[in-house]
Design a protein around this motif. Structure first.
Motif, PDB file in Angstrom:
ATOM      1  N   GLY A 228       0.834  -1.193   0.000  1.00 53.42           N
ATOM      2  CA  GLY A 228       0.000   0.000   0.000  1.00 53.42           C
ATOM      3  C   GLY A 228       0.864   1.237   0.000  1.00 53.42           C
ATOM      4  O   GLY A 228       2.093   1.161  -0.117  1.00 53.42           O
ATOM      5  N   TYR A 229       0.229   2.395   0.113  1.00 52.92           N
ATOM      6  CA  TYR A 229       0.990   3.647   0.189  1.00 52.92           C
ATOM      7  C   TYR A 229       0.178   4.661   0.991  1.00 52.92           C
ATOM      8  O   TYR A 229      -1.048   4.557   1.109  1.00 52.92           O
ATOM      9  CB  TYR A 229       1.297   4.203  -1.205  1.00 52.92           C
ATOM     10  N   PHE A 230       0.880   5.623   1.570  1.00 52.18           N
ATOM     11  CA  PHE A 230       0.256   6.721   2.290  1.00 52.18           C
ATOM     12  C   PHE A 230       0.805   8.032   1.740  1.00 52.18           C
ATOM     13  O   PHE A 230       2.017   8.163   1.529  1.00 52.18           O
ATOM     14  CB  PHE A 230       0.573   6.669   3.792  1.00 52.18           C
ATOM     15  N   LEU A 231      -0.078   8.981   1.512  1.00 50.20           N
ATOM     16  CA  LEU A 231       0.386  10.331   1.203  1.00 50.20           C
ATOM     17  C   LEU A 231       0.909  10.956   2.485  1.00 50.20           C
ATOM     18  O   LEU A 231       0.369  10.722   3.569  1.00 50.20           O
ATOM     19  CB  LEU A 231      -0.761  11.170   0.639  1.00 50.20           C
ATOM     20  N   LYS A 232       1.940  11.754   2.382  1.00 44.76           N
ATOM     21  CA  LYS A 232       2.530  12.343   3.580  1.00 44.76           C
ATOM     22  C   LYS A 232       1.637  13.405   4.216  1.00 44.76           C
ATOM     23  O   LYS A 232       1.932  13.870   5.324  1.00 44.76           O
ATOM     24  CB  LYS A 232       3.910  12.936   3.253  1.00 44.76           C
ATOM     25  N   THR A 233       0.561  13.749   3.540  1.00 37.47           N
ATOM     26  CA  THR A 233      -0.411  14.679   4.126  1.00 37.47           C
ATOM     27  C   THR A 233      -1.390  13.960   5.059  1.00 37.47           C
ATOM     28  O   THR A 233      -2.231  14.615   5.680  1.00 37.47           O
ATOM     29  CB  THR A 233      -1.202  15.382   3.015  1.00 37.47           C
ATOM     30  N   ILE A 234      -1.289  12.638   5.160  1.00 44.68           N
ATOM     31  CA  ILE A 234      -2.215  11.880   6.006  1.00 44.68           C
ATOM     32  C   ILE A 234      -2.093  12.341   7.456  1.00 44.68           C
ATOM     33  O   ILE A 234      -1.009  12.699   7.921  1.00 44.68           O
ATOM     34  CB  ILE A 234      -1.939  10.359   5.900  1.00 44.68           C
ATOM     35  N   GLN A 235      -3.214  12.358   8.155  1.00 47.69           N
ATOM     36  CA  GLN A 235      -3.229  12.786   9.544  1.00 47.69           C
ATOM     37  C   GLN A 235      -3.143  11.574  10.477  1.00 47.69           C
ATOM     38  O   GLN A 235      -3.363  10.427  10.070  1.00 47.69           O
ATOM     39  CB  GLN A 235      -4.493  13.597   9.839  1.00 47.69           C
ATOM     40  N   LYS A 236      -2.837  11.836  11.738  1.00 47.87           N
ATOM     41  CA  LYS A 236      -2.577  10.779  12.719  1.00 47.87           C
ATOM     42  C   LYS A 236      -3.720   9.778  12.822  1.00 47.87           C
ATOM     43  O   LYS A 236      -3.505   8.567  12.742  1.00 47.87           O
ATOM     44  CB  LYS A 236      -2.304  11.408  14.090  1.00 47.87           C
ATOM     45  N   ALA A 237      -4.944  10.258  13.002  1.00 44.97           N
ATOM     46  CA  ALA A 237      -6.083   9.355  13.220  1.00 44.97           C
ATOM     47  C   ALA A 237      -6.279   8.417  12.041  1.00 44.97           C
ATOM     48  O   ALA A 237      -6.508   7.213  12.214  1.00 44.97           O
ATOM     49  CB  ALA A 237      -7.347  10.169  13.472  1.00 44.97           C
ATOM     50  N   GLU A 238      -6.175   8.947  10.822  1.00 45.42           N
ATOM     51  CA  GLU A 238      -6.367   8.109   9.633  1.00 45.42           C
ATOM     52  C   GLU A 238      -5.234   7.101   9.484  1.00 45.42           C
ATOM     53  O   GLU A 238      -5.470   5.942   9.121  1.00 45.42           O
ATOM     54  CB  GLU A 238      -6.457   8.983   8.379  1.00 45.42           C
ATOM     55  N   LEU A 239      -4.004   7.535   9.769  1.00 45.42           N
ATOM     56  CA  LEU A 239      -2.868   6.614   9.670  1.00 45.42           C
ATOM     57  C   LEU A 239      -3.023   5.458  10.652  1.00 45.42           C
ATOM     58  O   LEU A 239      -2.833   4.293  10.290  1.00 45.42           O
ATOM     59  CB  LEU A 239      -1.562   7.369   9.930  1.00 45.42           C
ATOM     60  N   LEU A 240      -3.372   5.750  11.898  1.00 42.46           N
ATOM     61  CA  LEU A 240      -3.556   4.701  12.897  1.00 42.46           C
ATOM     62  C   LEU A 240      -4.694   3.751  12.502  1.00 42.46           C
ATOM     63  O   LEU A 240      -4.593   2.536  12.671  1.00 42.46           O
ATOM     64  CB  LEU A 240      -3.839   5.318  14.261  1.00 42.46           C
ATOM     65  N   GLU A 241      -5.761   4.331  11.971  1.00 39.56           N
ATOM     66  CA  GLU A 241      -6.897   3.505  11.546  1.00 39.56           C
ATOM     67  C   GLU A 241      -6.500   2.550  10.429  1.00 39.56           C
ATOM     68  O   GLU A 241      -6.808   1.358  10.477  1.00 39.56           O
ATOM     69  CB  GLU A 241      -8.046   4.404  11.081  1.00 39.56           C
ATOM     70  N   LYS A 242      -5.777   3.068   9.434  1.00 35.13           N
ATOM     71  CA  LYS A 242      -5.403   2.236   8.286  1.00 35.13           C
ATOM     72  C   LYS A 242      -4.356   1.186   8.668  1.00 35.13           C
ATOM     73  O   LYS A 242      -4.391   0.057   8.173  1.00 35.13           O
ATOM     74  CB  LYS A 242      -4.905   3.113   7.139  1.00 35.13           C
ATOM     75  N   LEU A 243      -3.439   1.531   9.568  1.00 35.96           N
ATOM     76  CA  LEU A 243      -2.465   0.540  10.032  1.00 35.96           C
ATOM     77  C   LEU A 243      -3.164  -0.559  10.827  1.00 35.96           C
ATOM     78  O   LEU A 243      -2.846  -1.740  10.688  1.00 35.96           O
ATOM     79  CB  LEU A 243      -1.397   1.223  10.884  1.00 35.96           C
ATOM     80  N   GLY A 244      -4.128  -0.165  11.674  1.00 34.40           N
ATOM     81  CA  GLY A 244      -4.893  -1.158  12.428  1.00 34.40           C
ATOM     82  C   GLY A 244      -5.624  -2.115  11.507  1.00 34.40           C
ATOM     83  O   GLY A 244      -5.617  -3.335  11.721  1.00 34.40           O
ATOM     84  N   GLU A 245      -6.244  -1.579  10.459  1.00 31.21           N
ATOM     85  CA  GLU A 245      -6.949  -2.422   9.487  1.00 31.21           C
ATOM     86  C   GLU A 245      -5.978  -3.363   8.778  1.00 31.21           C
ATOM     87  O   GLU A 245      -6.279  -4.545   8.561  1.00 31.21           O
ATOM     88  CB  GLU A 245      -7.658  -1.536   8.456  1.00 31.21           C
TER      89      GLU A 245
END
Length: 251
Positions: A228-245
């Motif tokens: 997968g990939y993450f844009l560096k503009t991602i915020q903390k809550a979304e990053l934690l949610e996607k990593l948890g998933e």
């Protein structure tokens, strides 16, 4: 952090009460919970360990086992089993082995049971059960920011170059790599190629970090077939949610 355990069974038998008392005497907050999904769900709260006590003729129902699997995986926790060997085998056939911390055949050695419980909580305190994430980025400020976001939920290591990451992985294991796509000297794609070509690291999941959101750049990242990939503009809550998933899907 409070050490809290749920002691789940069909009924609070004399032996169950003895074990619960010994756990409490060892400094662990422990409560008996009837073996139903509703009761366990209502009592769970901040408990970080579950003991499933199987009395003779009282095997847990499949809906409870499914609930335990889902919740343990979601929270990154484990289970202790107590019962007759045949009943333990039954539960082990329904619950993934990695979710079971220890099994105890009745009659239980009380001292060994308490040792297992206290050992488990000691490991929780040191973060031994946390997933391990390696963040690779040449920007020290961004490295520190992401580490700060993740450190309470994961064991986080940082590397400021691809070569430093490769060197670290030669001696250490991780569960996921967050890899900057655009780095000087050794780029993210080059690091991924090196990881994939080495049998020791080829199976480590890699997610790219990228500052480019245009379609062409995203397609170029996906062409490398990371997890997968993450844009560096991602915020903390979304990053934690996607990593948890991600970790739930890749148990």
């Amino acid at each position: 952090m409070l050490n809290k355990m749920l002691f789940v069974g069909e009924k609070e038998s004399f032996i169950a009460r003895v074990l619960i008392k010994k756990v409490i005497d060892a400094g662990v907050d422990c409560q008996f919970v009837a073996g139903s999904v509703d009761a366990v769900s209502a009592a769970w709260g901040d408990a970080t360990l579950v003991t499933l006590y199987i009395d003779e003729g009282t095997r847990p129902k499949e809906d409870l086992l499914h609930f335990l699997i889902d919740t343990l995986e979601e929270k990154g926790l484990k289970l202790i089993l107590v019962g007759e060997q045949e009943d333990l085998n039954y539960v082990c056939d329904h619950i993934p082995r990695e979710l079971i911390y220890q099994e105890f055949v009745r009659p239980v050695d009380n001292n060994k049971f308490i040792e297992a419980v206290t050992e488990y909580f000691a490991k929780v305190q040191t973060g031994e059960f946390k997933k391990r994430i390696l963040i690779v980025d040449d920007d020290p400020q961004y490295l520190s920011l992401v580490r700060e976001w993740l450190k309470n939920d994961y064991k986080v290591t940082m590397a400021n170059s691809g070569l430093q990451a490769i060197k670290y992985l030669g001696k250490n294991k991780v569960d996921l790599i967050l890899l900057d796509h655009e780095m000087p000297v050794t780029s993210g794609p080059q690091v991924l190629e090196m990881l994939r070509s080495d049998p020791e690291t080829s199976g480590i999941p890699v997610m790219f970090l990228t500052g480019r959101s245009d379609k062409e750049s995203v397609m170029a990242v996906l062409a490398l077939k990371p997890e997968g990939y993450f844009l560096k503009t991602i915020q903390k809550a979304e990053l934690l949610e996607k990593l948890g998933e991600f970790f739930i899907l890749h148990q």
